[in-house]
Every structure is written in structure tokens, then in C-alpha cells.
Design an enzyme around this catalytic site. Structure first.
Site, PDB file in Angstrom:
ATOM      1  N   HIS A 137       0.876  -1.187   0.000  1.00 29.82           N
ATOM      2  CA  HIS A 137       0.000   0.000   0.000  1.00 29.82           C
ATOM      3  C   HIS A 137       0.910   1.234   0.000  1.00 29.82           C
ATOM      4  O   HIS A 137       2.028   1.183   0.530  1.00 29.82           O
ATOM      5  CB  HIS A 137      -0.845  -0.043   1.275  1.00 29.82           C
ATOM      6  CG  HIS A 137      -1.893   1.015   1.384  1.00 29.82           C
ATOM      7  ND1 HIS A 137      -1.626   2.291   1.840  1.00 29.82           N
ATOM      8  CD2 HIS A 137      -3.222   0.991   1.121  1.00 29.82           C
ATOM      9  CE1 HIS A 137      -2.734   2.993   1.854  1.00 29.82           C
ATOM     10  NE2 HIS A 137      -3.728   2.229   1.422  1.00 29.82           N
ATOM     11  N   ASP A 214       2.958  -4.756   7.706  1.00 23.57           N
ATOM     12  CA  ASP A 214       1.742  -3.955   7.602  1.00 23.57           C
ATOM     13  C   ASP A 214       0.571  -4.919   7.756  1.00 23.57           C
ATOM     14  O   ASP A 214       0.258  -5.695   6.846  1.00 23.57           O
ATOM     15  CB  ASP A 214       1.726  -3.242   6.240  1.00 23.57           C
ATOM     16  CG  ASP A 214       0.396  -2.535   5.969  1.00 23.57           C
ATOM     17  OD1 ASP A 214      -0.557  -2.717   6.752  1.00 23.57           O
ATOM     18  OD2 ASP A 214       0.309  -1.814   4.953  1.00 23.57           O
ATOM     19  N   GLN A 217      -4.754  -5.253   6.761  1.00 24.55           N
ATOM     20  CA  GLN A 217      -5.802  -6.164   6.283  1.00 24.55           C
ATOM     21  C   GLN A 217      -5.741  -7.518   6.976  1.00 24.55           C
ATOM     22  O   GLN A 217      -6.652  -8.326   6.820  1.00 24.55           O
ATOM     23  CB  GLN A 217      -5.672  -6.374   4.760  1.00 24.55           C
ATOM     24  CG  GLN A 217      -5.807  -5.110   3.939  1.00 24.55           C
ATOM     25  CD  GLN A 217      -7.203  -4.488   4.013  1.00 24.55           C
ATOM     26  OE1 GLN A 217      -8.173  -5.119   4.434  1.00 24.55           O
ATOM     27  NE2 GLN A 217      -7.297  -3.225   3.634  1.00 24.55           N
ATOM     28  N   LYS A 240     -10.414  -0.836  10.460  1.00 20.44           N
ATOM     29  CA  LYS A 240     -10.584  -2.040   9.620  1.00 20.44           C
ATOM     30  C   LYS A 240     -10.907  -3.256  10.487  1.00 20.44           C
ATOM     31  O   LYS A 240     -11.123  -4.357   9.994  1.00 20.44           O
ATOM     32  CB  LYS A 240      -9.309  -2.283   8.813  1.00 20.44           C
ATOM     33  CG  LYS A 240      -8.992  -1.123   7.872  1.00 20.44           C
ATOM     34  CD  LYS A 240      -8.071  -1.509   6.785  1.00 20.44           C
ATOM     35  CE  LYS A 240      -7.391  -0.316   6.162  1.00 20.44           C
ATOM     36  NZ  LYS A 240      -8.185   0.333   5.129  1.00 20.44           N
ATOM     37  N   CYS A 378      -4.682   2.523  -3.677  1.00 25.58           N
ATOM     38  CA  CYS A 378      -3.410   3.000  -3.101  1.00 25.58           C
ATOM     39  C   CYS A 378      -2.315   1.937  -3.250  1.00 25.58           C
ATOM     40  O   CYS A 378      -1.503   1.751  -2.334  1.00 25.58           O
ATOM     41  CB  CYS A 378      -3.565   3.412  -1.636  1.00 25.58           C
ATOM     42  SG  CYS A 378      -4.778   4.690  -1.389  1.00 25.58           S
TER      43      CYS A 378
HETATM   44  N1  7TS Z   1      -1.944  -0.739   4.493  1.00 23.87           N
HETATM   45  C1  7TS Z   1      -2.886  -1.485   3.902  1.00 23.87           C
HETATM   46  C2  7TS Z   1      -2.575  -2.872   3.444  1.00 23.87           C
HETATM   47  C3  7TS Z   1      -4.164  -0.945   3.713  1.00 23.87           C
HETATM   48  O1  7TS Z   1      -5.105  -1.691   3.128  1.00 23.87           O
HETATM   49  C4  7TS Z   1      -4.438   0.381   4.131  1.00 23.87           C
HETATM   50  C5  7TS Z   1      -5.765   1.041   3.869  1.00 23.87           C
HETATM   51  C6  7TS Z   1      -3.418   1.088   4.787  1.00 23.87           C
HETATM   52  C7  7TS Z   1      -2.191   0.495   4.927  1.00 23.87           C
HETATM   53  C8  7TS Z   1      -3.638   2.460   5.332  1.00 23.87           C
HETATM   54  O2  7TS Z   1      -4.492   2.400   6.421  1.00 23.87           O
HETATM   55  P1  7TS Z   1      -4.973   3.737   7.191  1.00 23.87           P
HETATM   56  O3  7TS Z   1      -5.973   3.231   8.166  1.00 23.87           O
HETATM   57  O4  7TS Z   1      -3.773   4.320   7.831  1.00 23.87           O
HETATM   58  O5  7TS Z   1      -5.564   4.619   6.125  1.00 23.87           O
HETATM   59  N2  7TS Z   1      -6.464   0.500   2.779  1.00 23.87           N
HETATM   60  C9  7TS Z   1      -7.555   0.986   2.172  1.00 23.87           C
HETATM   61  C10 7TS Z   1      -8.228   0.327   1.149  1.00 23.87           C
HETATM   62  O6  7TS Z   1      -7.892  -0.763   0.704  1.00 23.87           O
HETATM   63  N3  7TS Z   1      -9.265   1.067   0.745  1.00 23.87           N
HETATM   64  O7  7TS Z   1      -9.304   2.180   1.474  1.00 23.87           O
HETATM   65  C11 7TS Z   1      -8.242   2.152   2.375  1.00 23.87           C
END
Ligand code: 7TS
Length: 421
Positions: A137, A214, A217, A240, A378
Site C-alpha cells: 500500500h 503492515d 488487512q 478495519k 493505493c
Molecule cells: N496498508 C494497507 C494494506 C491498507 O489496506 C491500508 C488502507 C493502509 C495500509 C492504510 O491504512 P490507514 O488506516 O492508515 O488509512 N487500505 C484501504 C483500502 O484498501 N481502501 O481504502 C483504504
């Protein structure tokens, strides 16, 4: 509704997974969209919240609100107790050895920026290498690129195959004494691949290289044990995981966190401040400057209670069955290309349909009440690898059903009718 302090008896592995009962815990799932029942297949972007989380946040603002770690009065003590209790819930959730290894942040993005800036400032210099997989990501790419620009270090990319799996042989060859950190996503949000992180960590550790995982997910879909993985850093976001937005976690091994300088400066992270010399607080507070999202952290604790009660091993098994069903149904439709077909997958079904733009797919699906995400997720380097600018992505959680997968299939059929293909 579960009262504060009331214990949740975990489901036993023999009890059937009662998805109808689970769905009743999530009030938003009763929403109608354009006259149809909502089919929410966008949990990879953000999951929905069970009532117990909404109640915990509501209870905090209704009856417990005060700042933490500074007041001598009753409410501040209550808020601090609830806040510190949530940290311990996170510690147990990840099976971290110490609660001070749990740094509360605003999300994965901040957690990775913390490591890139703090670990990076101390341990990464000109000529050093940072290894990242092709499927990261952007939040596990850009902070490292910014660091590389500042220091003269180099970001190198671990390649993947056409199914969306890391090439482990190539990865092993890339490990060398110049590599100062490996960053790897445990489950790809764009492809659904479950990466063999334990094996990747072991290979890196043979050469003394730390690994950041990371878990954005993965934490909502798998049992995570940071001691078993032996990762050096692990990051996830509350939203999430059925928790509130704006809170997240960085797990770090004590030895690294002790050795790293603070990231943000301000209140709570100091022992004493003078214009001559400032000294820093102990872990975890050294990395927690300023007033945190107290209600969010307490809500995250409630989300962890909920997942513990539902049991992640049962969640993983249920979701795997759902993904297999969806893959078979959607994959069988003519003109569909699945993007990401790894042998080990979770939660995510990314696809493209002939020449139809994914945004058009998303818009027509929305007319049918089906919420998916369309875009590059992303993860533009992964999109480029597969030769597509974007995909349509259905992502599943344990509150989704086979009937919802059927609704997705019907809606995709409708897209094809509209485009006459
Ligand atoms: N890493 C992964 C694998 C992610 O899926 C996401 C967010 C992030 C980092 C960033 O997370 P945040 O909570 O700091 O924003 N992924 C997604 C997505 O798949 N659709 O919207 C956000």
C-alpha cells in the site's frame, strides 16, 4: 448490549457460525440503498461497527470524558483506567510480551511514518537499502521514499509473480548487509494475497535485518501472534477491525523502541523540559505526544472484545468459504479477469471486465445497492504490474453472506447488460 466490564463468553469451535445473529450486532447493515438492502462489500476500505463499539464510544462521551494520564480527579482516573485497559487488550490481541510495546497511533499510516522517521533517522543512511514488496500500500512505500530522499538510502522492490505472490528466491537473494529494514504487507488490500511473513522474517533475521509487517488487512481476518511471527514492528488500524476511525497501533520490540528517538514532540512524551535539555518519558509514552483519541482507543478495545468473542479462527474459516464461493461465482462470468489469484488469499476479490472502466462498474453496482471500491486501492505499483490502471474490488467480512455474493454476481451481470457485452 454488553455492559462495561461484563465478560464475553467466546464462541466454541463447535457452535455453527451464526451470520444472521452477527448481522444483528451491526445496525448499519439494515440500511436500504436506492430502495434495496445494502450489500456492503467494502470492508477492506473500512469495516462496519458492531453496537458494542458504538456503545463504548457513546458511554465514554456520556459518562467518562476527561483527559488521560494527567488529572487527579475522578473522571480522569476513570478515563485513564479505560484507556490503559484498552492498551492491554491490544497487547493480548497481538500476544505482545509487554504492554509498553503497544504504541497507540492514529492508524497504520502514522505507525509506518513513525518507524520510517524514528528508526530510519537512527539506523538508515546513505547507501543503505530498504526492501518492500511490489504489492505494498502507498503508506508502506511513500514514507520510505521520503526517507530515502533525505538520507541517500535506496528503496528496492521485491518482485511478485502473475498470481500476485512474492518471489521468495528473489527476495532471499536481495537480502544483504546493506539492507536495514524489510517492509511487507501481511495481506494485500489490492490482491488479497496472504504473504508468508513468518518465513520472510526468518530469512531477514538470519542476516540481522528487522522486518515491519503492515497488518492493516490481516489483523481483522487472521489470528496474529507477534511473538510467534517474531516481527520487529507490526501495524494495524482500528477502523478495519470494526473499531473507530482515527486510532491505530504500532507494535515494536522493546529493544528497537528503546533505541529509537521520539517521533513527534509535545506533551506526555517527556520527563522534563527545559530550554537547556529535555528528557523523554519511558515506553510507550515516548512515542505518544499530545492528547490521544481516547474514545477511539476505548472503542478499539471494545472491537477487540467483540472479535475475541466471535473468535478470529472461526472468522477466518467463514471468510475463506465466502471468498472461495465468490471466486467461483464471479470468476465463472465471461469477460471477467481476476487480479490476484494467489494460492493463499483472504478477504479480497479484485477484478476487471473487458474494456469497462472499474468506476463504471462501481457506479452501476451502487444502483443495485452493492457497495464495492473501484480504483487503484493505493497500490499503484501492483496495478502497473498487472497492466491495469484500476480494478473493481469486492472485499468481505464475517458479516457478509452467500446471498450477498449472489447479489454481487447479479449486479455484475447487469453491468454487462448495460454495456452490451
Ligand atoms: N496498508 C494497507 C494494506 C491498507 O489496506 C491500508 C488502507 C493502509 C495500509 C492504510 O491504512 P490507514 O488506516 O492508515 O488509512 N487500505 C484501504 C483500502 O484498501 N481502501 O481504502 C483504504
Amino acid at each position: 448490549m454488553v455492559a462495561p466490564g461484563e465478560s464475553h463468553s467466546p464462541e466454541s469451535s463447535n457452535t455453527p457460525f451464526d451470520v444472521d445473529r452477527i448481522r444483528r450486532d451491526f445496525p448499519i447493515l439494515a440500511t436500504q440503498v436506492k430502495g434495496r438492502p445494502l450489500v456492503y462489500l467494502d470492508s477492506a476500505a473500512t469495516a462496519q461497527r458492531p453496537q458494542i463499539v458504538i456503545d463504548a464510544v457513546n458511554r465514554f462521551y456520556t459518562a467518562q470524558n476527561a483527559n488521560v494520564h494527567r488529572g487527579v480527579h475522578h473522571l480522569s482516573e476513570v478515563a485513564t483506567r479505560e484507556f490503559d485497559g484498552a492498551r492491554v487488550k491490544v497487547q493480548r490481541f497481538l500476544n505482545a510480551a509487554e504492554s509498553h510495546e503497544i504504541i497507540l497511533t492514529h492508524g497504520v499510516t502514522e505507525s509506518i511514518n513513525l518507524v520510517a522517521n524514528s528508526y530510519g533517522a537512527k539506523f538508515i543512511g546513505a547507501g543503505d537499502e530498504i526492501l518492500l514488496t511490489m504489492m505494498e500500500h502507498h503508506s508502506n512505500i511513500v514514507p520510505w521514499q521520503l526517507l530515502a530522499e533525505r538520507t541517500g538510502a535506496k528503496v528496492r522492490v521485491i518482485p511478485i509473480n502473475e498470481r500476485g505472490e512474492v518471489l521468495l528466491d528473489e527476495y532471499e537473494k536481495m537480502l544483504n548487509p546493506r539492507v536495514k529494514i524489510v517492509g511487507v504487507v501481511q495481506i494485500s488490500n489490492a490482491l488479497g494475497t496472504i504473504n508468508p511473513v513468518k518465513q520472510m522474517i526468518e530469512l531477514a533475521h538470519r542476516q540481522g535485518i528487522p522486518v515491519l509487517v503492515d497488518g492493516a488487512q490481516a489483523a481483522p481476518h487472521l489470528n496474529v501472534d507477534v511473538q510467534d511471527l517474531d516481527c520487529d514492528f507490526y501495524a494495524f488500524s482500528g477502523h478495519k477491525l470494526c473499531g473507530p476511525t482515527g486510532v491505530g497501533v504500532l507494535y515494536g520490540k522493546t529493544s528497537w523502541l528503546e533505541a529509537m528517538p521520539p517521533f513527534l514532540g509535545g506533551g506526555d512524551m517527556i520527563l522534563s523540559v527545559s530550554f537547556e535539555k529535555t528528557t523523554f518519558n519511558s515506553l510507550p509514552y515516548k512515542f505518544e505526544a499530545g492528547t490521544p483519541d481516547i474514545a477511539g482507543v476505548i472503542g478499539l478495545g471494545a472491537a477487540i472484545d467483540y472479535l475475541n468473542q466471535t473468535r478470529l479462527d472461526r472468522i477466518a474459516a467463514y471468510e475463506k468459504d465466502l471468498l472461495d464461493y465468490a471466486t467461483a461465482q464471479v470468476g465463472a462470468l465471461p469477460g471477467i479477469r481476476l487480479i490476484g489469484t494467489a494460492a493463499e488469499k483472504a478477504g479480497v476479490l479484485s477484478f476487471v471486465i473487458d474494456e469497462i472502466h472499474p468506476h463504471d462498474i462501481g457506479t452501476i453496482l451502487d444502483q443495485e445497492g452493492v457497495a464495492i471500491r473501484a480504483g487503484h486501492h493505493c497500490a499503484q505499483p501492483a496495478m502497473k504490474f498487472f497492466g491495469v490502471p484500476a480494478t473493481a474490488r469486492a472485499s468481505f467480512a464475517f458479516y457478509n453472506t452467500r446471498a450477498e455474493v449472489d447479489a454481487l454476481v447479479d449486479a455484475i451481470t447487469r453491468v454487462k447488460q448495460v454495456f452490451e457485452i
